[in-house]
Design a protein around this motif. Sequence first.
Motif, short mmCIF file in Angstrom:
data_model
loop_
_atom_site.label_atom_id
_atom_site.label_comp_id
_atom_site.label_asym_id
_atom_site.label_seq_id
_atom_site.Cartn_x
_atom_site.Cartn_y
_atom_site.Cartn_z
N UNK A 159 0.82 -1.20 0.00
CA UNK A 159 0.00 0.00 0.00
C UNK A 159 0.86 1.26 0.00
N UNK A 160 1.93 1.26 0.78
CA UNK A 160 2.81 2.43 0.83
C UNK A 160 3.52 2.61 -0.51
N UNK A 161 3.88 1.52 -1.15
CA UNK A 161 4.48 1.61 -2.48
C UNK A 161 3.50 2.23 -3.47
N UNK A 162 2.23 1.84 -3.39
CA UNK A 162 1.20 2.43 -4.26
C UNK A 162 1.01 3.90 -3.94
N UNK A 163 1.12 4.26 -2.67
CA UNK A 163 1.02 5.65 -2.26
C UNK A 163 2.17 6.47 -2.85
N UNK A 164 3.37 5.93 -2.79
CA UNK A 164 4.53 6.62 -3.35
C UNK A 164 4.40 6.81 -4.86
N UNK A 165 3.78 5.83 -5.51
CA UNK A 165 3.65 5.87 -6.98
C UNK A 165 2.39 6.58 -7.44
N UNK A 166 1.72 7.29 -6.50
CA UNK A 166 0.51 8.06 -6.81
C UNK A 166 -0.64 7.20 -7.31
N UNK A 167 -0.67 5.95 -6.85
CA UNK A 167 -1.79 5.08 -7.17
C UNK A 167 -2.82 5.07 -6.04
N UNK A 168 -2.45 5.65 -4.89
CA UNK A 168 -3.34 5.83 -3.75
C UNK A 168 -3.19 7.24 -3.21
N UNK A 169 -4.24 7.73 -2.56
CA UNK A 169 -4.19 9.02 -1.89
C UNK A 169 -3.91 8.87 -0.40
N UNK A 170 -4.54 7.88 0.20
CA UNK A 170 -4.39 7.59 1.63
C UNK A 170 -4.22 6.09 1.81
N UNK A 171 -3.49 5.70 2.86
CA UNK A 171 -3.36 4.28 3.18
C UNK A 171 -3.45 4.10 4.69
N UNK A 172 -4.13 3.06 5.12
CA UNK A 172 -4.16 2.71 6.54
C UNK A 172 -3.05 1.69 6.75
N UNK A 173 -2.04 2.07 7.52
CA UNK A 173 -0.83 1.27 7.67
C UNK A 173 -0.72 0.68 9.06
N UNK A 174 -0.22 -0.55 9.14
CA UNK A 174 -0.02 -1.21 10.43
C UNK A 174 1.36 -0.93 11.01
N UNK A 175 2.19 -0.21 10.28
CA UNK A 175 3.52 0.18 10.76
C UNK A 175 4.01 1.37 9.97
#
Length: 289
Positions: free
Chosen positions: A130-146
């Motif tokens: 999810x964070x990789x998708x966030x970095x690549x502008x494929x997501x706007x927000x991510x709920x992360x467990x770490x």
Amino acid sequence: MIDFEWYRSFISIYKHQSVSAAARARFLTQPAMSQHLAALEAEVGEVLFIRAPRKMIPTDKGKELYARIVPLIENLETMTLEITHAASPTILAPIIRLGSAGEYFTKRALSRVHDLEVRFSVQFGITSALIESLQNDQLDLAIATQKLHLPGIEYTKIEEETFVIVVPFDAEVNVGEHSVEEWLNEQRWISYGLELPIIRRIWKEHFQKRPKIRPYHVMSDLRTILEAIEYGMGMSILPTYLIQESLQQQKVKVIFPDLTFTNELYAAYKIEQKQNPIYQHIIKGLKQT
């Protein structure tokens, strides 16, 4: 006269510590970003960054300029977004691309954001993806467990989740002459992964060692693990928010209630979106208890 875009490019370079990364974040070419910085330095009359290999290090003047202009720029952008949103009530609600673990979004987050004036495009996955998708502008927000400490990403804590040991409701727990750890090692475990990613936390926090068990079943979805426990297929470690209904229906039970651990959950987003009122609106909703 200083161009407003020069300031935005300067802030992006300061945050990303790289001209190329800042250019990607602003959807500009690297030469254009470099031109913005050179023009601003010429106007200010001083160098704002020391060009080191693979890193832009701000000078004292660069640090001073950043501290002065960031609150002004962020407040201006926030005000513009709020005015635009308020002036266009008939426009469809914005679409936010949100990433989350499927079980958390379904059983926890959905109840908190369902009534927000936002349209969601939801993607499920593990935090690293999810964070990789966030970095690549494929997501706007991510709920992360770490927190994954990557350039350009910022985190806001949402809540803490508590994990407990869960077994079928009719399971017999008879430790006898064994220690609790020895008894647990002999049981049939259902794990989220072959490397025991959740089970290891219990052993680390309470036994200060790695578990000496092999998972009997591996299922990479906590909801599926819960159903497997209900069917008597084994035991596992699950978050308390997920098992409430099963506890009430006496399909599962918690054993050794002192053997728990907590994990922090975060909303992750690009640094330049920190003051975005829509993002803050969603994060506030996710923090509801």
